[in-house]
Design a protein around this motif. Structure first.
Motif, PDB file in Angstrom:
ATOM      1  N   GLY A   8       0.815  -1.206   0.000  1.00 62.43           N
ATOM      2  CA  GLY A   8       0.000   0.000   0.000  1.00 62.43           C
ATOM      3  C   GLY A   8       0.853   1.262   0.000  1.00 62.43           C
ATOM      4  O   GLY A   8       2.083   1.217   0.065  1.00 62.43           O
ATOM      5  N   THR A   9       0.163   2.388  -0.061  1.00 58.54           N
ATOM      6  CA  THR A   9       0.841   3.684  -0.044  1.00 58.54           C
ATOM      7  C   THR A   9       0.659   4.343   1.322  1.00 58.54           C
ATOM      8  O   THR A   9      -0.454   4.431   1.830  1.00 58.54           O
ATOM      9  CB  THR A   9       0.293   4.613  -1.134  1.00 58.54           C
ATOM     10  N   THR A  10       1.755   4.792   1.869  1.00 62.87           N
ATOM     11  CA  THR A  10       1.763   5.485   3.166  1.00 62.87           C
ATOM     12  C   THR A  10       1.883   6.980   2.922  1.00 62.87           C
ATOM     13  O   THR A  10       2.700   7.408   2.091  1.00 62.87           O
ATOM     14  CB  THR A  10       2.963   5.012   4.004  1.00 62.87           C
ATOM     15  N   VAL A  11       1.083   7.764   3.624  1.00 60.72           N
ATOM     16  CA  VAL A  11       1.175   9.217   3.498  1.00 60.72           C
ATOM     17  C   VAL A  11       1.285   9.843   4.890  1.00 60.72           C
ATOM     18  O   VAL A  11       0.410   9.648   5.735  1.00 60.72           O
ATOM     19  CB  VAL A  11      -0.052   9.810   2.775  1.00 60.72           C
ATOM     20  N   LEU A  12       2.351  10.561   5.106  1.00 60.25           N
ATOM     21  CA  LEU A  12       2.572  11.273   6.364  1.00 60.25           C
ATOM     22  C   LEU A  12       2.586  12.767   6.058  1.00 60.25           C
ATOM     23  O   LEU A  12       3.072  13.176   5.005  1.00 60.25           O
ATOM     24  CB  LEU A  12       3.915  10.871   6.987  1.00 60.25           C
ATOM     25  N   THR A  13       2.095  13.572   6.983  1.00 60.93           N
ATOM     26  CA  THR A  13       2.040  15.005   6.718  1.00 60.93           C
ATOM     27  C   THR A  13       2.597  15.820   7.876  1.00 60.93           C
ATOM     28  O   THR A  13       2.575  15.387   9.031  1.00 60.93           O
ATOM     29  CB  THR A  13       0.601  15.471   6.432  1.00 60.93           C
ATOM     30  N   CYS A  14       3.085  16.989   7.527  1.00 59.51           N
ATOM     31  CA  CYS A  14       3.582  17.959   8.514  1.00 59.51           C
ATOM     32  C   CYS A  14       3.164  19.356   8.095  1.00 59.51           C
ATOM     33  O   CYS A  14       3.019  19.637   6.889  1.00 59.51           O
ATOM     34  CB  CYS A  14       5.103  17.896   8.627  1.00 59.51           C
ATOM     35  N   SER A  15       2.988  20.221   9.081  1.00 59.88           N
ATOM     36  CA  SER A  15       2.707  21.625   8.807  1.00 59.88           C
ATOM     37  C   SER A  15       3.552  22.483   9.740  1.00 59.88           C
ATOM     38  O   SER A  15       4.007  22.002  10.787  1.00 59.88           O
ATOM     39  CB  SER A  15       1.218  21.933   8.985  1.00 59.88           C
ATOM     40  N   TYR A  16       3.753  23.714   9.355  1.00 59.22           N
ATOM     41  CA  TYR A  16       4.596  24.601  10.161  1.00 59.22           C
ATOM     42  C   TYR A  16       4.077  26.024  10.038  1.00 59.22           C
ATOM     43  O   TYR A  16       3.228  26.333   9.194  1.00 59.22           O
ATOM     44  CB  TYR A  16       6.051  24.511   9.703  1.00 59.22           C
ATOM     45  N   GLU A  17       4.601  26.913  10.892  1.00 58.45           N
ATOM     46  CA  GLU A  17       4.155  28.302  10.916  1.00 58.45           C
ATOM     47  C   GLU A  17       5.237  29.279  10.458  1.00 58.45           C
ATOM     48  O   GLU A  17       4.959  30.278   9.833  1.00 58.45           O
ATOM     49  CB  GLU A  17       3.731  28.683  12.345  1.00 58.45           C
ATOM     50  N   ASP A  18       6.481  28.935  10.787  1.00 57.74           N
ATOM     51  CA  ASP A  18       7.576  29.891  10.609  1.00 57.74           C
ATOM     52  C   ASP A  18       7.995  30.001   9.144  1.00 57.74           C
ATOM     53  O   ASP A  18       8.497  29.042   8.559  1.00 57.74           O
ATOM     54  CB  ASP A  18       8.759  29.424  11.473  1.00 57.74           C
TER      55      ASP A  18
ATOM     56  N   LYS B 188       4.515  25.521  -0.302  1.00 60.02           N
ATOM     57  CA  LYS B 188       4.974  26.705   0.425  1.00 60.02           C
ATOM     58  C   LYS B 188       3.816  27.593   0.848  1.00 60.02           C
ATOM     59  O   LYS B 188       3.809  28.147   1.948  1.00 60.02           O
ATOM     60  CB  LYS B 188       5.944  27.493  -0.455  1.00 60.02           C
ATOM     61  N   ARG B 189       2.823  27.725  -0.034  1.00 59.26           N
ATOM     62  CA  ARG B 189       1.690  28.609   0.269  1.00 59.26           C
ATOM     63  C   ARG B 189       0.925  28.126   1.493  1.00 59.26           C
ATOM     64  O   ARG B 189       0.548  28.911   2.355  1.00 59.26           O
ATOM     65  CB  ARG B 189       0.769  28.689  -0.944  1.00 59.26           C
ATOM     66  N   GLU B 190       0.730  26.793   1.559  1.00 62.87           N
ATOM     67  CA  GLU B 190      -0.026  26.245   2.684  1.00 62.87           C
ATOM     68  C   GLU B 190       0.866  25.865   3.859  1.00 62.87           C
ATOM     69  O   GLU B 190       0.362  25.445   4.895  1.00 62.87           O
ATOM     70  CB  GLU B 190      -0.817  25.015   2.220  1.00 62.87           C
ATOM     71  N   LYS B 191       2.180  25.984   3.684  1.00 59.34           N
ATOM     72  CA  LYS B 191       3.138  25.630   4.732  1.00 59.34           C
ATOM     73  C   LYS B 191       2.935  24.183   5.175  1.00 59.34           C
ATOM     74  O   LYS B 191       2.805  23.879   6.363  1.00 59.34           O
ATOM     75  CB  LYS B 191       3.042  26.592   5.916  1.00 59.34           C
ATOM     76  N   LYS B 192       2.885  23.323   4.199  1.00 56.65           N
ATOM     77  CA  LYS B 192       2.687  21.900   4.471  1.00 56.65           C
ATOM     78  C   LYS B 192       3.664  21.068   3.666  1.00 56.65           C
ATOM     79  O   LYS B 192       4.074  21.447   2.561  1.00 56.65           O
ATOM     80  CB  LYS B 192       1.261  21.477   4.114  1.00 56.65           C
ATOM     81  N   LEU B 193       4.000  19.917   4.217  1.00 60.29           N
ATOM     82  CA  LEU B 193       4.798  18.960   3.457  1.00 60.29           C
ATOM     83  C   LEU B 193       4.291  17.562   3.773  1.00 60.29           C
ATOM     84  O   LEU B 193       3.618  17.347   4.794  1.00 60.29           O
ATOM     85  CB  LEU B 193       6.285  19.091   3.759  1.00 60.29           C
ATOM     86  N   SER B 194       4.612  16.657   2.873  1.00 54.54           N
ATOM     87  CA  SER B 194       4.163  15.281   3.064  1.00 54.54           C
ATOM     88  C   SER B 194       5.229  14.318   2.569  1.00 54.54           C
ATOM     89  O   SER B 194       6.082  14.668   1.745  1.00 54.54           O
ATOM     90  CB  SER B 194       2.840  15.035   2.341  1.00 54.54           C
ATOM     91  N   LEU B 195       5.147  13.110   3.111  1.00 57.43           N
ATOM     92  CA  LEU B 195       6.026  12.020   2.686  1.00 57.43           C
ATOM     93  C   LEU B 195       5.136  10.883   2.207  1.00 57.43           C
ATOM     94  O   LEU B 195       4.241  10.447   2.940  1.00 57.43           O
ATOM     95  CB  LEU B 195       6.899  11.547   3.851  1.00 57.43           C
TER      96      LEU B 195
END
Lengths: 116, 111
Positions: free
Chosen positions: B17-27, B68-75
């Motif tokens: 299967g596919t695994t999706v992890l997410t992160c968000s930040y403010e700075d 960058k606009r949403e300040k999010k990244l995913s793996l």
């Protein structure tokens, strides 16, 4: 790949005692770091060290903490005296140049410190 | 403020299967985002990283996306394997001497 070693893997001490955590960084690395991780929480930056000096430290790096690397030996974190809230896993890291855009920080396996 | 939020806290996926992890930040000063993989008893090891000037980086089965606009990244991990079972940390750096870490995601891949 390059390895960072930490000694000991686990240390149990009584509150008020002194403890020294040892880190053997990657041999040609110049920048050294300590991070603290309380169980279930994120790893938090404590301090970084270069050319015999602390470059930056966080508010978690209390006055009871000190770091040094005498003559290219172990990079050490000393806590004197210890407090209950110092119980955590301490990770050492090293990098060839300032960790960030181009230079990976390599982490050791951590030292679990338990203060009773 | 310097904080990185990571989700989910734990995740179980089937092999393949596919695994999706997410992160968000403010700075907004963060410009470098490494992902670390950690197995029990070992230190975190760099898995993949991305600069804020990019929106995607791929390395084999691992891809990281950056918004960058949403300040999010995913793996994203495609064709997840039992050997991928580990804790994954995202981190962020303003390009100086330190990383700000997320709390980690504990991944379990079931055969």
């Amino acid at each position: 790949g390059p390895k960072v070693l930490q000694i000991p893997s686990h240390q149990i001490i009584d509150m008020g005692q002194m403890v020294t955590l040892n880190c053997d960084p990657v041999s040609n690395h110049l920048y050294f770091y300590w991070y603290k991780q309380i169980l279930g929480q994120q790893m938090e930056f404590l301090v970084n060290f270069y050319n015999g000096k602390v470059m930056e430290k966080s508010k978690l790096f209390k006055d009871q903490f000190s770091v040094e690397r005498p003559d290219g030996s172990y990079f050490t974190l000393k806590i004197q005296p210890t407090a209950l809230e110092d119980s955590a896993v301490y990770f050492c890291a090293s990098s060839l140049a300032p960790g960030g855009v181009s230079y990976e920080q390599y982490f050791g396996p951590g030292t679990r410190l338990t203060v009773l | 403020q310097q904080q990185v939020r990571q989700s989910p806290q734990s995740l179980t996926v089937w092999e393949g299967g596919t695994t999706v992890l997410t992160c968000s930040y403010e700075d907004s000063t963060f410009n470098y985002f490494p992902w670390y993989q950690q197995f029990p008893g070992e230190g975190p090891a760099l898995l993949i990283s991305i600069l804020s000037v990019s929106d995607k980086k791929e390395d084999g089965r691992f891809t990281t996306f950056f918004n960058k606009r949403e300040k999010k990244l995913s793996l994203h991990i495609i064709d997840s394997q039992p050997g991928d079972s580990a804790t994954y940390f995202c981190a962020a750096s303003p390009g100086n001497y330190k990383y700000v870490f997320g709390a980690g995601t504990r991944l379990k891949v079931i055969a």
